[in-house]
Design an enzyme around this catalytic site. Structure first.
Site, PDB file in Angstrom:
ATOM      1  N   SER A 128      64.663-198.286 -10.818  1.00 33.18           N
ATOM      2  CA  SER A 128      65.440-198.102 -12.028  1.00 33.18           C
ATOM      3  C   SER A 128      66.206-199.486 -12.157  1.00 33.18           C
ATOM      4  CB  SER A 128      66.338-197.122 -11.975  1.00 33.18           C
ATOM      5  OG  SER A 128      65.622-195.725 -11.862  1.00 33.18           O
ATOM      6  N   HIS A 179      71.772-199.229 -11.504  1.00 31.23           N
ATOM      7  CA  HIS A 179      71.506-199.387 -13.073  1.00 31.23           C
ATOM      8  C   HIS A 179      72.148-200.592 -13.713  1.00 31.23           C
ATOM      9  CE1 HIS A 179      69.615-195.262 -13.853  1.00 31.23           C
ATOM     10  NE2 HIS A 179      69.005-196.015 -12.823  1.00 31.23           N
TER      11      HIS A 179
END
Length: 256
Positions: A128, A179
């Site tokens: 991610s 993230h």
């Protein structure tokens, strides 16, 4: 740009880095999670990011989590995102710069998790952070390299950015720091890797890979422009952006 019209064989030939990364995702899941082969299970445990182990000198754990996933749906979600948003950037940057960007963003996400997260035993894995790095590069284009991305695709990127942040802060079991720092890493490296980059063109990709086929060489690029930017073109792009993110949101709900 984000709509895949290539055949499976063309995709593998046009975007070898993205194809290889997706292959690695599923190969590791198959060996470690599905077949549960001893060496693969050990390899996964050896590669998971754990803050206290990094602190003890196992610095490879800042890299290896990029290629590992917690389960099938986790691998599907990240691979789906990579297939949607990675090919255009691979074509624009070239293989080497795309790999550098992808690894740099993923490592930035893992370093941010290691430095900022107070939990010494926090464990994490997944691509991610690297994928948010891709979004970071696109966001830089939207803000500072407008000649590299058209208005319709810029609108999709803004939607991606907003929904990505929304899901990051509202869904459980998300490595928020991974993230955010992956996004920052992609945005920070964008000025260097976008030097001399050109806008995505499927016609250029096809021409580059079809020197032995005279029909492909004489392919008319205006045909693609008509298909992509004809009547209602921008509206179709926005619609596809909404559809894509509804699919992404559904996958997240099922995998977490």
């Amino acid at each position: 740009m984000f709509l895949r019209t290539e055949s499976f064989k063309e995709f593998l030939r046009f975007y070898p880095v993205v194809s290889a990364l997706v292959g690695i995702h599923f190969a590791l899941w198959l060996l470690a999670d599905f077949l549960q082969l001893g060496f693969a299970v050990d390899l996964k445990q050896w590669g998971i990011g754990v803050n206290v182990l990094v602190l003890n000198g196992e610095y490879w754990r800042l890299i290896t989590p990029i290629f590992l996933h917690a389960g099938f749906m986790h691998a599907v979600f990240n691979s789906f995102s990579l297939v949607l948003f990675g090919p255009a950037l691979e074509q624009m940057l070239g293989r080497v710069r795309f790999i550098v960007m992808y690894l740099a963003a993923g490592i930035a996400g893992n370093i941010g998790t290691f430095i900022v997260n107070p939990d010494a035993y926090y464990a994490h894995l997944g691509a991610s952070g690297a994928i948010f790095g891709i979004f970071g590069v696109y966001l830089f284009m939207v803000l500072f390299r407008k000649h590299l991305i058209d208005q319709a695709n810029a609108q999709i990127i803004i939607v991606i950015f907003a929904l990505g942040l929304f899901m990051t802060f509202t869904r459980p079991n998300i490595n928020v720091l991974g993230h955010l720092f992956g996004l920052i890493g992609g945005f920070a490296i964008a000025p260097a890797i976008l030097k001399n980059a050109r806008p995505f063109s499927l016609w250029q990709v096809r021409t580059r890979h079809s020197n032995r086929d005279s029909d492909e060489i004489s392919f008319n690029p205006n045909r693609w422009k008509k298909r992509r930017f004809g009547r209602g073109g921008i509206g179709k792009y926005v619609l596809w952006g909404i559809i894509i993110f509804l699919a992404l949101f559904a996958l997240v709900n099922r995998s977490l």
